[in-house]
Design a protein around this motif. Structure first.
Motif, PDB file in Angstrom:
ATOM      1  N   ALA A  62     -21.425 -16.951  29.082  1.00 45.76           N
ATOM      2  CA  ALA A  62     -20.403 -16.780  30.107  1.00 45.76           C
ATOM      3  C   ALA A  62     -20.483 -17.957  31.075  1.00 45.76           C
ATOM      4  CB  ALA A  62     -20.635 -15.474  30.858  1.00 45.76           C
ATOM      5  N   PRO A  63     -19.340 -18.501  31.492  1.00 43.84           N
ATOM      6  CA  PRO A  63     -19.359 -19.699  32.326  1.00 43.84           C
ATOM      7  C   PRO A  63     -20.057 -19.529  33.666  1.00 43.84           C
ATOM      8  CG  PRO A  63     -17.146 -18.795  32.150  1.00 43.84           C
ATOM      9  CD  PRO A  63     -17.984 -18.070  31.174  1.00 43.84           C
ATOM     10  N   ARG A  64     -19.888 -18.376  34.284  1.00 41.96           N
ATOM     11  CA  ARG A  64     -20.559 -18.150  35.562  1.00 41.96           C
ATOM     12  C   ARG A  64     -21.124 -16.755  35.556  1.00 41.96           C
ATOM     13  NH1 ARG A  64     -17.388 -19.621  40.885  1.00 41.96           N
ATOM     14  NH2 ARG A  64     -15.802 -18.279  40.010  1.00 41.96           N
ATOM     15  N   ALA A  71     -28.118  -9.296  43.625  1.00 36.74           N
ATOM     16  CA  ALA A  71     -27.153  -8.525  44.392  1.00 36.74           C
ATOM     17  C   ALA A  71     -26.801  -7.206  43.721  1.00 36.74           C
ATOM     18  CB  ALA A  71     -25.883  -9.336  44.610  1.00 36.74           C
ATOM     19  N   ARG A  72     -27.371  -6.920  42.551  1.00 37.48           N
ATOM     20  CA  ARG A  72     -26.953  -5.745  41.814  1.00 37.48           C
ATOM     21  C   ARG A  72     -27.921  -4.587  41.982  1.00 37.48           C
ATOM     22  NH1 ARG A  72     -22.469  -6.241  40.765  1.00 37.48           N
ATOM     23  NH2 ARG A  72     -22.556  -4.923  38.943  1.00 37.48           N
ATOM     24  N   ARG A  73     -27.404  -3.375  41.919  1.00 40.81           N
ATOM     25  CA  ARG A  73     -28.180  -2.152  41.777  1.00 40.81           C
ATOM     26  C   ARG A  73     -29.364  -2.055  42.728  1.00 40.81           C
ATOM     27  NH1 ARG A  73     -26.893   0.054  37.010  1.00 40.81           N
ATOM     28  NH2 ARG A  73     -26.657   2.064  37.658  1.00 40.81           N
ATOM     29  N   THR A  74     -29.101  -1.866  43.995  1.00 38.12           N
ATOM     30  CA  THR A  74     -30.207  -1.704  44.930  1.00 38.12           C
ATOM     31  C   THR A  74     -30.766  -0.286  44.863  1.00 38.12           C
ATOM     32  OG1 THR A  74     -28.514  -1.334  46.588  1.00 38.12           O
ATOM     33  CG2 THR A  74     -29.553  -3.489  46.574  1.00 38.12           C
ATOM     34  N   ARG A  94     -22.968 -13.493  37.782  1.00 40.25           N
ATOM     35  CA  ARG A  94     -23.071 -12.970  39.132  1.00 40.25           C
ATOM     36  C   ARG A  94     -24.508 -13.068  39.610  1.00 40.25           C
ATOM     37  NH1 ARG A  94     -20.463  -7.650  39.299  1.00 40.25           N
ATOM     38  NH2 ARG A  94     -18.309  -8.169  39.444  1.00 40.25           N
ATOM     39  N   ARG A  95     -24.689 -13.008  40.926  1.00 41.63           N
ATOM     40  CA  ARG A  95     -26.047 -13.073  41.456  1.00 41.63           C
ATOM     41  C   ARG A  95     -26.827 -11.846  41.020  1.00 41.63           C
ATOM     42  NH1 ARG A  95     -23.481 -14.485  46.013  1.00 41.63           N
ATOM     43  NH2 ARG A  95     -23.796 -12.425  46.872  1.00 41.63           N
TER      44      ARG A  95
END
Lengths: 251, 147
Positions: free
Chosen positions: B18-20, B26-29, B22-23
């Motif tokens: 995938a080109p970019r 930042a996921r699933r806290t 996600r951080r």
């Protein structure tokens, strides 16, 4: 290399009396030619009944074949030709040129990387869609007949089944413009369609995904998504319903 | 079997990244913090409408309005625990409401992680100092001024 014959509008065949000439200013970008995007204006003769997609075809087929944009069905169903028209997201095949004035500004949808002209890389958008598990989650054995539900149960999520995934909503969202980590309106609509489906059992898991730091709580209810949706889905309302479900769900 | 060159069982479908992405951080806290922050904003906003408008009405409009405010006036009001509680609630709700609002705006608009971090540090520090100072004054206010 294909050489495309380009003639200035004045040398083209004379414009028939019933046609009107509009100026369409398109944001062009081709990284193989110029690292910077720039604006190009075309003068296009249009019929009263022409849609914007017809005018873009007129450019591509008769003036400049290098103009690139996505379109498939051309009738507002496939969701390929979402673009920013005069500053708002519209489907080029659903908006009439006569409603857009004499000078029409056409840009790619905002917040996704532009690949060429009006074509953007949709992958971040699809990644958010995949992340909410947009499929039926059901335990137990496969029933031998249809999974029945009442008309009222179907009505509960009817609005969000209309989504065609054109990305007009997500790319109209100011939060998404600044931070693509936000799921965006479309992914929440896709989750809503299953969360409120009586046949589905994955609601808790999806709600937990959207309860995340980058989930529904980032929504500022600017209603840009609802305004942009070519299917008339009440997207902001759907997002609020997901928030409400998160607050009042049984733990 | 070892072969040189193109292997017969080389994957026929190349994997396209995938080109970019996600951080990942930042996921699933896994917490309900954002939800409680969201509810707090609605509830505190509702309360602040009454607290702040009431405060402004008393301070600026009633009797001689702003002209009568001096040390004695404040000392007179704070003799009553009711007005101390009012002012304390107003201070905490407004300060936390504003801090959370700015936190959200920083999250929305600061693009780099470093910028985010330092802006939030600045915000939390200043917010903490104001809360501390305000609370201290409300609790330790002494009407018998000396010197």
């Amino acid at each position: 290399m294909t050489v495309i014959e380009q003639r200035p509008p004045s040398e083209q065949s004379p414009v028939a009396d019933h046609l009107r000439v509009v100026r369409i200013k398109v944001r062009r970008y081709d990284p193989e030619v110029d690292p910077d995007a720039n604006w190009q204006t075309f003068e296009v003769p249009v019929e009263k009944s022409d849609r914007l997609i017809d005018a873009l075809h007129q450019i591509k087929w008769y003036q400049d074949g290098s103009l690139s944009f996505r379109r498939s069905c051309g009738h507002g169903v496939c969701g390929s030709d979402a673009m920013r028209v005069n500053g708002v997201n519209r489907l080029a095949c659903k908006v009439l040129v006569k409603d857009l004035g004499d000078e029409i500004l056409v840009e790619p949808i905002k917040g996704l990387p532009v690949l060429k002209d009006l074509i953007v890389d949709m992958e971040p958008f699809f990644a958010a869609f995949r992340a909410v598990q947009p499929f039926l989650v059901n335990s137990g054995r496969e029933p031998t007949r249809e999974r029945l539900q009442t008309a009222e149960q179907r009505e509960r999520f009817d609005d969000t089944t209309k989504c065609i995934m054109c990305a007009a909503c997500t790319t109209s969202c100011p939060i998404f413009w600044n931070d693509e980590a936000y799921f965006g309106p479309q992914a929440i609509v896709a989750a809503h369609r299953f969360i409120f489906d009586s046949r589905d059992e994955g609601a808790d898991e999806r709600l937990e995904i959207l309860n995340d730091k980058e989930g529904v709580w980032r929504c500022r209810t600017t209603f840009n998504c609802t305004d942009a949706c070519p299917r008339g889905i009440e997207i902001t309302k759907a997002i609020q319903e997901v928030k409400r479900a998160l607050i009042f769900r049984r733990r | 079997m070892t072969t040189i060159g193109v292997s017969a069982d080389a994957p026929s479908r190349p994997v396209i990244e995938a080109p970019r992405s996600r951080r990942p951080s930042a996921r699933r806290t896994g917490t309900n913090f954002e939800m409680y922050a969201w509810i707090f904003m609605r509830m505190s906003g509702l309360l602040l409408v009454f607290l702040v408008l009431g405060h402004l009405f008393i301070m600026l409009l009633l009797d001689d309005g702003v002209q009568r405010i001096n040390f004695g006036f404040v000392a007179g009001r704070w003799a009553s625990p009711f007005w101390r509680t009012w002012d304390l609630a107003q201070l905490w709700l407004a300060q936390l409401h504003g801090t959370n609002g700015l936190r959200v705006i920083i999250n929305d608009y600061a693009e780099r992680d470093g910028t985010r971090f330092w802006l939030k540090m600045l915000l939390y520090t200043s917010s903490f100092l104001v809360l501390l100072l305000g609370t201290l004054v409300i609790f330790t206010f002494d009407p018998e001024i000396s010197g």
